[in-house]
Design an enzyme around this catalytic site. Structure first.
Site, PDB file in Angstrom:
ATOM      1  N   ASP A 101       5.480  -3.582  -3.010  1.00  0.00           N
ATOM      2  CA  ASP A 101       5.543  -2.239  -3.404  1.00  0.00           C
ATOM      3  C   ASP A 101       6.047  -2.361  -4.659  1.00  0.00           C
ATOM      4  O   ASP A 101       6.624  -3.163  -5.102  1.00  0.00           O
ATOM      5  CB  ASP A 101       6.560  -1.472  -2.390  1.00  0.00           C
ATOM      6  CG  ASP A 101       6.687  -0.117  -2.781  1.00  0.00           C
ATOM      7  OD1 ASP A 101       5.542   0.626  -3.159  1.00  0.00           O
ATOM      8  OD2 ASP A 101       8.007   0.445  -2.755  1.00  0.00           O
ATOM      9  N   SER A 102       5.904  -1.059  -5.529  1.00  0.00           N
ATOM     10  CA  SER A 102       6.586  -1.014  -6.853  1.00  0.00           C
ATOM     11  C   SER A 102       8.048  -1.161  -6.811  1.00  0.00           C
ATOM     12  O   SER A 102       8.627  -1.387  -7.710  1.00  0.00           O
ATOM     13  CB  SER A 102       6.313   0.191  -7.554  1.00  0.00           C
ATOM     14  OG  SER A 102       6.757   1.265  -6.479  1.00  0.00           O
TER      15      SER A 102
ATOM     16  N   TYR B  60       5.669   2.872 -10.832  1.00  0.00           N
ATOM     17  CA  TYR B  60       4.097   2.438 -11.333  1.00  0.00           C
ATOM     18  C   TYR B  60       3.546   3.926 -11.682  1.00  0.00           C
ATOM     19  O   TYR B  60       2.529   3.769 -12.286  1.00  0.00           O
ATOM     20  CB  TYR B  60       3.339   1.811 -10.253  1.00  0.00           C
ATOM     21  CG  TYR B  60       3.865   0.490 -10.085  1.00  0.00           C
ATOM     22  CD1 TYR B  60       4.644  -0.380 -10.862  1.00  0.00           C
ATOM     23  CD2 TYR B  60       2.551  -0.480  -9.490  1.00  0.00           C
ATOM     24  CE1 TYR B  60       5.058  -1.581 -10.509  1.00  0.00           C
ATOM     25  CE2 TYR B  60       2.885  -1.759  -9.267  1.00  0.00           C
ATOM     26  CZ  TYR B  60       4.075  -2.307 -10.073  1.00  0.00           C
ATOM     27  OH  TYR B  60       4.190  -3.734  -9.489  1.00  0.00           O
ATOM     28  N   GLY B  61       4.113   4.982 -11.175  1.00  0.00           N
ATOM     29  CA  GLY B  61       3.318   6.247 -11.206  1.00  0.00           C
ATOM     30  C   GLY B  61       2.802   6.556 -12.578  1.00  0.00           C
ATOM     31  O   GLY B  61       1.894   7.236 -12.991  1.00  0.00           O
TER      32      GLY B  61
ATOM     33  N   CYS C   2       2.442   0.751  -0.738  1.00  0.00           N
ATOM     34  CA  CYS C   2       2.580   1.604  -2.025  1.00  0.00           C
ATOM     35  C   CYS C   2       1.446   2.793  -1.962  1.00  0.00           C
ATOM     36  O   CYS C   2       0.210   2.068  -2.098  1.00  0.00           O
ATOM     37  CB  CYS C   2       2.948   0.808  -3.278  1.00  0.00           C
ATOM     38  SG  CYS C   2       2.999   1.804  -4.813  1.00  0.00           S
ATOM     39  N   ASN C   3       1.607   3.791  -1.957  1.00  0.00           N
ATOM     40  CA  ASN C   3       0.501   4.713  -1.841  1.00  0.00           C
ATOM     41  C   ASN C   3      -0.368   4.739  -3.463  1.00  0.00           C
ATOM     42  O   ASN C   3      -1.570   4.799  -3.442  1.00  0.00           O
ATOM     43  CB  ASN C   3       0.620   6.142  -1.829  1.00  0.00           C
ATOM     44  CG  ASN C   3       1.157   6.334  -0.170  1.00  0.00           C
ATOM     45  OD1 ASN C   3       2.289   6.055   0.376  1.00  0.00           O
ATOM     46  ND2 ASN C   3       0.271   6.849   0.539  1.00  0.00           N
ATOM     47  N   THR C   4       0.760   4.530  -4.320  1.00  0.00           N
ATOM     48  CA  THR C   4       0.152   4.645  -5.816  1.00  0.00           C
ATOM     49  C   THR C   4      -0.953   3.507  -6.019  1.00  0.00           C
ATOM     50  O   THR C   4      -1.835   3.440  -6.537  1.00  0.00           O
ATOM     51  CB  THR C   4       1.313   4.709  -6.683  1.00  0.00           C
ATOM     52  OG1 THR C   4       2.168   5.679  -6.463  1.00  0.00           O
ATOM     53  CG2 THR C   4       0.804   4.866  -8.243  1.00  0.00           C
TER      54      THR C   4
ATOM     55  N   GLU D 230      15.277   4.750  -6.679  1.00  0.00           N
ATOM     56  CA  GLU D 230      15.443   3.222  -7.044  1.00  0.00           C
ATOM     57  C   GLU D 230      16.979   3.175  -7.555  1.00  0.00           C
ATOM     58  O   GLU D 230      17.448   1.950  -7.628  1.00  0.00           O
ATOM     59  CB  GLU D 230      14.451   3.195  -8.218  1.00  0.00           C
ATOM     60  CG  GLU D 230      12.994   2.677  -7.853  1.00  0.00           C
ATOM     61  CD  GLU D 230      12.786   1.487  -7.013  1.00  0.00           C
ATOM     62  OE1 GLU D 230      13.380   0.409  -7.376  1.00  0.00           O
ATOM     63  OE2 GLU D 230      12.138   1.437  -6.047  1.00  0.00           O
TER      64      GLU D 230
ATOM     65  N   CYS E  23       3.846   9.130  -0.168  1.00  0.00           N
ATOM     66  CA  CYS E  23       4.438   8.024  -1.284  1.00  0.00           C
ATOM     67  C   CYS E  23       5.472   7.204  -0.211  1.00  0.00           C
ATOM     68  O   CYS E  23       6.162   7.841   0.557  1.00  0.00           O
ATOM     69  CB  CYS E  23       5.068   8.726  -2.312  1.00  0.00           C
ATOM     70  SG  CYS E  23       6.302   7.450  -3.199  1.00  0.00           S
TER      71      CYS E  23
ATOM     72  N   HIS F 222       8.127   5.719  -0.683  1.00  0.00           N
ATOM     73  CA  HIS F 222       9.385   5.816  -1.039  1.00  0.00           C
ATOM     74  C   HIS F 222      10.209   7.122  -0.271  1.00  0.00           C
ATOM     75  O   HIS F 222      11.489   6.997  -0.016  1.00  0.00           O
ATOM     76  CB  HIS F 222       9.593   6.053  -2.532  1.00  0.00           C
ATOM     77  CG  HIS F 222      10.036   4.864  -3.559  1.00  0.00           C
ATOM     78  ND1 HIS F 222       8.815   4.122  -3.582  1.00  0.00           N
ATOM     79  CD2 HIS F 222      10.570   4.350  -4.161  1.00  0.00           C
ATOM     80  CE1 HIS F 222       9.244   3.055  -4.466  1.00  0.00           C
ATOM     81  NE2 HIS F 222      10.605   3.261  -4.593  1.00  0.00           N
TER      82      HIS F 222
HETATM   83  N1  DGL Z   1       6.156   3.576  -3.551  1.00  0.00           N
HETATM   84  C1  DGL Z   1       5.163   4.046  -4.278  1.00  0.00           C
HETATM   85  C2  DGL Z   1       4.164   5.063  -3.784  1.00  0.00           C
HETATM   86  O1  DGL Z   1       4.180   4.825  -2.467  1.00  0.00           O
HETATM   87  C3  DGL Z   1       5.979   4.723  -5.431  1.00  0.00           C
HETATM   88  C4  DGL Z   1       5.094   4.695  -6.638  1.00  0.00           C
HETATM   89  C5  DGL Z   1       5.410   4.421  -8.108  1.00  0.00           C
HETATM   90  O2  DGL Z   1       6.242   3.473  -8.326  1.00  0.00           O
HETATM   91  O3  DGL Z   1       5.499   5.402  -8.809  1.00  0.00           O
HETATM   92  O4  DGL Z   1       3.374   5.705  -4.341  1.00  0.00           O
END
Ligand code: DGL
Length: 264
Positions: free
Chosen positions: A9-10, A41-42, A72-74, A151, A181, A183
């Protein structure tokens, strides 16, 4: 020893999935990487997201994982096809928001989808909405602030962002909310406080069951009873360790190895 499942995950978000995964597959060993140093990461370009993701995958492949979960969805919406193309030797499972279940379970034909901005605007998510929620009112919004606040453990700020951003779901009287997401399940209680009448759904259960099906179908379930857990961050180790312990509980984390690494 059996090969572990790799989870990336990010940052901390994939821990919500990991919690459910451990319950679904208690005998599996898991190695988790949070790229907290580069989170979120977004706001990054797709190329940059792929470059950072690739580093985590390569590191895990050296450790010989048997399956990779992109928790991580992103990363999933931007990179899953390229990852499957580049890393053909292991099954790769991504995060898919439970839009279908949200559409099936809504009592009033209105659902919400709450994710990061990148995910909410992605073709991947829009296709899912068209496929599984046609004829239903969908309020699909992305948050640019929440991931960083989660975070950093900024609870007060999280609450004020939620009060503002969740208003649109309230005004539209949605029946179900799909969290898009990884998170966000970590702050499910705060979301539920603001939307008490809404059924809040996340993908952790569906993804864990999918992983179980893949392992069963490929004869890849573990043979030994002793699961080993390894949690790795590229960010601040003390904060990460506290968060892992708080999220997953002492019973599981007592025997876990928690470490910081730098990736190149
Ligand atoms: N957990 C990530 C997600 O599901 C967070 C993305 C990010 O780091 O912006 O999208």
């Amino acid at each position: 020893m059996d090969k572990p499942i790799g989870v990336i995950d990010s940052g901390l978000g994939g821990l919500s999935l990991t919690k459910v995964l451990v319950k679904t597959l208690p005998k599996e060993s898991i190695v988790y990487i949070a790229d907290s140093k580069n989170c979120p990461y977004g706001g990054k370009t797709e190329e940059e997201i792929y470059r950072l993701t690739r580093r985590m995958v390569k590191y895990l492949l050296k450790r010989k994982i048997k399956l990779l979960i992109v928790a991580c969805n992103t990363i999933t919406v931007t990179s899953i096809n390229d990852l499957r193309e580049e890393f053909k030797d292991i099954p790769i499972v991504g995060m898919v928001p439970v839009i279908k279940t949200a559409a099936q379970k809504t009592r009033n034909g209105k659902i919400g989808v709450y994710s990061t901005v990148v995910t909410s605007k992605s073709k991947y998510q829009k296709d899912l909405i068209n496929k599984f929620a046609s004829g239903i009112d969908v309020i699909n919004i992305g948050s640019s602030a929440l991931v960083s606040l989660i975070e950093k453990g900024k609870d007060k700020e999280i609450e004020s962002v939620l009060r503002e951003e969740l208003n649109i779901f309230k005004e539209n009287n949605i029946g179900t909310l799909a969290l898009g997401c990884s998170h966000f399940p970590l702050i499910k209680r705060q979301i539920a406080k603001i939307l008490p009448e809404v059924l809040i759904l996340d993908s952790s259960g569906a993804v864990s069951r999918q992983v179980k099906r893949i392992l069963e179908a490929n004869g890849m379930l573990p043979t030994s009873k002793d699961s080993v857990y390894n949690f790795i961050t590229t960010g601040n180790k003390d904060f990460f360790e506290k968060f892992v312990k708080k999220t997953l509980g002492k019973k599981l984390t007592n025997k876990a190895k928690i470490e910081r690494i730098s990736l190149q």
